[in-house]
Motif scaffolding. Structure first.
Motif, PDB file in Angstrom:
ATOM      1  N   GLU A 132      16.876  11.738 -72.586  1.00  0.00           N
ATOM      2  CA  GLU A 132      18.056  11.033 -73.078  1.00  0.00           C
ATOM      3  C   GLU A 132      19.117  12.013 -73.557  1.00  0.00           C
ATOM      4  O   GLU A 132      18.811  12.995 -74.233  1.00  0.00           O
ATOM      5  CB  GLU A 132      17.660  10.093 -74.227  1.00  0.00           C
ATOM      6  CG  GLU A 132      18.823   9.247 -74.708  1.00  0.00           C
ATOM      7  CD  GLU A 132      18.354   8.010 -75.467  1.00  0.00           C
ATOM      8  OE1 GLU A 132      17.131   7.780 -75.532  1.00  0.00           O
ATOM      9  OE2 GLU A 132      19.220   7.289 -75.998  1.00  0.00           O
ATOM     10  N   ASP A 134      23.058  11.649 -75.181  1.00  0.00           N
ATOM     11  CA  ASP A 134      24.242  10.907 -75.588  1.00  0.00           C
ATOM     12  C   ASP A 134      24.252   9.460 -75.083  1.00  0.00           C
ATOM     13  O   ASP A 134      25.203   9.008 -74.433  1.00  0.00           O
ATOM     14  CB  ASP A 134      25.502  11.645 -75.086  1.00  0.00           C
ATOM     15  CG  ASP A 134      26.778  10.976 -75.590  1.00  0.00           C
ATOM     16  OD1 ASP A 134      26.697  10.257 -76.594  1.00  0.00           O
ATOM     17  OD2 ASP A 134      27.832  11.171 -74.966  1.00  0.00           O
ATOM     18  N   GLY A 135      23.169   8.743 -75.335  1.00  0.00           N
ATOM     19  CA  GLY A 135      23.129   7.335 -74.949  1.00  0.00           C
ATOM     20  C   GLY A 135      22.759   7.079 -73.503  1.00  0.00           C
ATOM     21  O   GLY A 135      22.483   5.957 -73.105  1.00  0.00           O
ATOM     22  N   ILE A 147      22.311   3.067 -70.020  1.00  0.00           N
ATOM     23  CA  ILE A 147      23.348   3.570 -70.908  1.00  0.00           C
ATOM     24  C   ILE A 147      23.372   2.682 -72.131  1.00  0.00           C
ATOM     25  O   ILE A 147      23.551   1.474 -72.015  1.00  0.00           O
ATOM     26  CB  ILE A 147      24.715   3.567 -70.214  1.00  0.00           C
ATOM     27  CG1 ILE A 147      24.699   4.600 -69.088  1.00  0.00           C
ATOM     28  CG2 ILE A 147      25.813   3.881 -71.211  1.00  0.00           C
ATOM     29  CD1 ILE A 147      25.990   4.698 -68.331  1.00  0.00           C
ATOM     30  N   ASP A 148      23.167   3.283 -73.295  1.00  0.00           N
ATOM     31  CA  ASP A 148      23.089   2.544 -74.552  1.00  0.00           C
ATOM     32  C   ASP A 148      22.113   1.381 -74.445  1.00  0.00           C
ATOM     33  O   ASP A 148      22.385   0.282 -74.912  1.00  0.00           O
ATOM     34  CB  ASP A 148      24.483   2.029 -74.947  1.00  0.00           C
ATOM     35  CG  ASP A 148      25.456   3.191 -75.142  1.00  0.00           C
ATOM     36  OD1 ASP A 148      25.010   4.274 -75.552  1.00  0.00           O
ATOM     37  OD2 ASP A 148      26.655   3.009 -74.869  1.00  0.00           O
ATOM     38  N   GLU A 150      21.231  -0.372 -71.934  1.00  0.00           N
ATOM     39  CA  GLU A 150      21.379  -1.312 -70.819  1.00  0.00           C
ATOM     40  C   GLU A 150      21.134  -0.625 -69.477  1.00  0.00           C
ATOM     41  O   GLU A 150      21.793   0.353 -69.135  1.00  0.00           O
ATOM     42  CB  GLU A 150      22.781  -1.922 -70.831  1.00  0.00           C
ATOM     43  CG  GLU A 150      22.833  -3.175 -69.985  1.00  0.00           C
ATOM     44  CD  GLU A 150      24.262  -3.625 -69.732  1.00  0.00           C
ATOM     45  OE1 GLU A 150      24.427  -4.619 -69.028  1.00  0.00           O
ATOM     46  OE2 GLU A 150      25.196  -2.964 -70.230  1.00  0.00           O
ATOM     47  N   LYS A 208      32.864   6.376 -70.062  1.00  0.00           N
ATOM     48  CA  LYS A 208      32.405   7.008 -71.297  1.00  0.00           C
ATOM     49  C   LYS A 208      31.428   8.151 -71.062  1.00  0.00           C
ATOM     50  O   LYS A 208      31.206   8.981 -71.934  1.00  0.00           O
ATOM     51  CB  LYS A 208      31.754   5.955 -72.207  1.00  0.00           C
ATOM     52  CG  LYS A 208      32.764   5.133 -72.968  1.00  0.00           C
ATOM     53  CD  LYS A 208      32.183   3.764 -73.309  1.00  0.00           C
ATOM     54  CE  LYS A 208      33.230   2.680 -73.145  1.00  0.00           C
ATOM     55  NZ  LYS A 208      32.828   1.553 -72.320  1.00  0.00           N
ATOM     56  N   HIS A 209      30.814   8.173 -69.899  1.00  0.00           N
ATOM     57  CA  HIS A 209      29.785   9.188 -69.696  1.00  0.00           C
ATOM     58  C   HIS A 209      29.996  10.076 -68.483  1.00  0.00           C
ATOM     59  O   HIS A 209      29.201  10.977 -68.247  1.00  0.00           O
ATOM     60  CB  HIS A 209      28.407   8.520 -69.603  1.00  0.00           C
ATOM     61  CG  HIS A 209      27.937   7.966 -70.903  1.00  0.00           C
ATOM     62  ND1 HIS A 209      28.293   6.718 -71.336  1.00  0.00           N
ATOM     63  CD2 HIS A 209      27.160   8.498 -71.880  1.00  0.00           C
ATOM     64  CE1 HIS A 209      27.756   6.490 -72.519  1.00  0.00           C
ATOM     65  NE2 HIS A 209      27.076   7.558 -72.881  1.00  0.00           N
TER      66      HIS A 209
END
Lengths: 231, 231
Positions: A132, A134-135, A147-148, A150, A208-209
């Motif tokens: 993992e 950063d999410g 991601i986060d 999901e 965001k990623h």
DNA sequence: CAAAGTAGTGACAGATTCGTGACAATGTGA
DNA sequence: TCACATTGTCACGAATCTGTCACTACTTTG
């Protein structure tokens, strides 16, 4: 994914017999002949399950079970008590001490393994291989990226690319190297194909990623969670 | 529900005698006169119990027991060893090989049946083994599947597939792995056959629950209650 | 600034992979 | 014996993935 079982019993012959049955059922086995060693091994090795003899000289099985369930590092490990007595109050006492199941001697290897599997099934949602950053998490067992929390979909090649990158962070790879590592050495495709898959991967990661996949101009690409500052 | 017993002995007369006793006790009997045939029959017929002669020309009973306990498809089948010798070390050796009980020749049919019933009883632990996910529950004791309390029907293969999946969630399996685990290592069928059974299983689960069986493109399938987000 | 080099992007055709219905072979129980 | 269920295989079409190209945007160099 072999699971480890700790057998705690003061009688060598019983330990051995159980050990052989379990090894045949594809478990890894570690043994202890007293509570002291058992506690140490439990902490060190973090077995997936503990088989605990009820009657032992010194600290009894119940007492040990209680201690194991108190310790933060071992409290999650399921315990099966082995008992020669079949009285009901022992069962209650054992379960109160935190044991997950108990089995009465004599028992067949089959029965033991069956009970163990039942307990393990109840307890372990199977440890997973997850990286993992950063999410963003990549699970190489389920072959799933989320991601986060999901889960998100991507093509097989994008997945392999990401899986490679996330376990080789902070290092720039040329297109040729990526083709070697991700596509395989015997596949011949254009180097620019890498660019296209990088593009698809970035898209899948979302705004965001996508910064995680960085372009190294003149060289190739790099996976890193450190954003570069423009000059 | 008649139970099937596999008798493995090289002497026809002994096989016949046992067979007659067992048929009278309402068992279905299949026979093998050597280890090779026994293994094949065990895999094909999945008997509920195996009676195994200790002494046989070629592969011995112990060796066969060991093999049977190694195979995924046969390891759960209880084994009773028949031995002419009553030495203690034989007993240990047999139990180490995975046998669930042993009986010394000569024995009375009554005694044999009694032991068999004991082993069979032990083989089916009373505790109900139920795994439930999102309204779908699989009872591995009754081998029944129900959705929201409503029992549903499916073929044996679909059941085994589902039972395997539900106790190995969140993990991607290739078709080859599924064939190994669900069909057994010694069965040779086309990999695409898995697809067809997956289809049948999905159909049985119905629209509301077929999402549990997920396709992992390029790899195989996965059981998971988490839905993925498309990109 | 112009030219050259490098990377981003959308589109697309061919290739792969998967879903699906049909079917024959086989087993099972009435 | 017959009806029925189950199983493995196949063929076809649908869905998805892949590699390549052409074009654009951006960066570096002279």
């Amino acid at each position: 994914m072999t699971q480890t079982v700790l057998i705690v019993d003061d009688e060598t012959s019983i330990r051995d017999m159980i050990a052989i049955s379990l090894e045949m059922a594809d478990f890894r086995v570690i043994e202890a002949d007293n509570a002291q060693k058992a506690l140490a091994l439990a902490v060190d090795e973090r077995p997936d399950l503990i088989l605990l003899d009820w009657m032992m000289p010194g600290t009894s099985g119940v007492e040990l079970a209680r201690r194991l369930k108190r310790e933060e590092t071992t409290k999650e490990i399921p315990i099966i008590l082995l008992t020669a007595k079949s009285e009901e109050d022992n069962k209650v006492q054992g379960l109160e001490a935190g044991a997950d199941d108990y089995i009465t001697k004599p028992f067949s290897p089959r029965e033991l393994v069956a009970r163990m599997r039942a307990v393990l099934r109840r307890a372990t949602p199977a440890s997973q291989n997850i990286i993992e950053v950063d999410g963003l998490s990549v699970n190489t067992d389920s072959k799933r990226v989320s991601i986060d929390g999901e889960p998100i979909d991507m093509g097989p090649t994008e997945y392999r690319l990401l899986a490679f990158f996330i376990s080789h962070q902070e290092r720039a790879y040329s297109r040729a190297q990526l083709l070697d590592q991700v596509w395989g050495a015997s596949v011949y495709v254009e180097e620019r194909t890498v660019d296209v898959h990088i593009r698809r991967l970035r898209k899948a990661l979302g705004e965001k990623h996508d910064y995680l996949i960085q372009t190294v101009r003149g060289t190739g690409y790099r996976f890193s969670c450190q954003r570069s500052r423009a000059v």
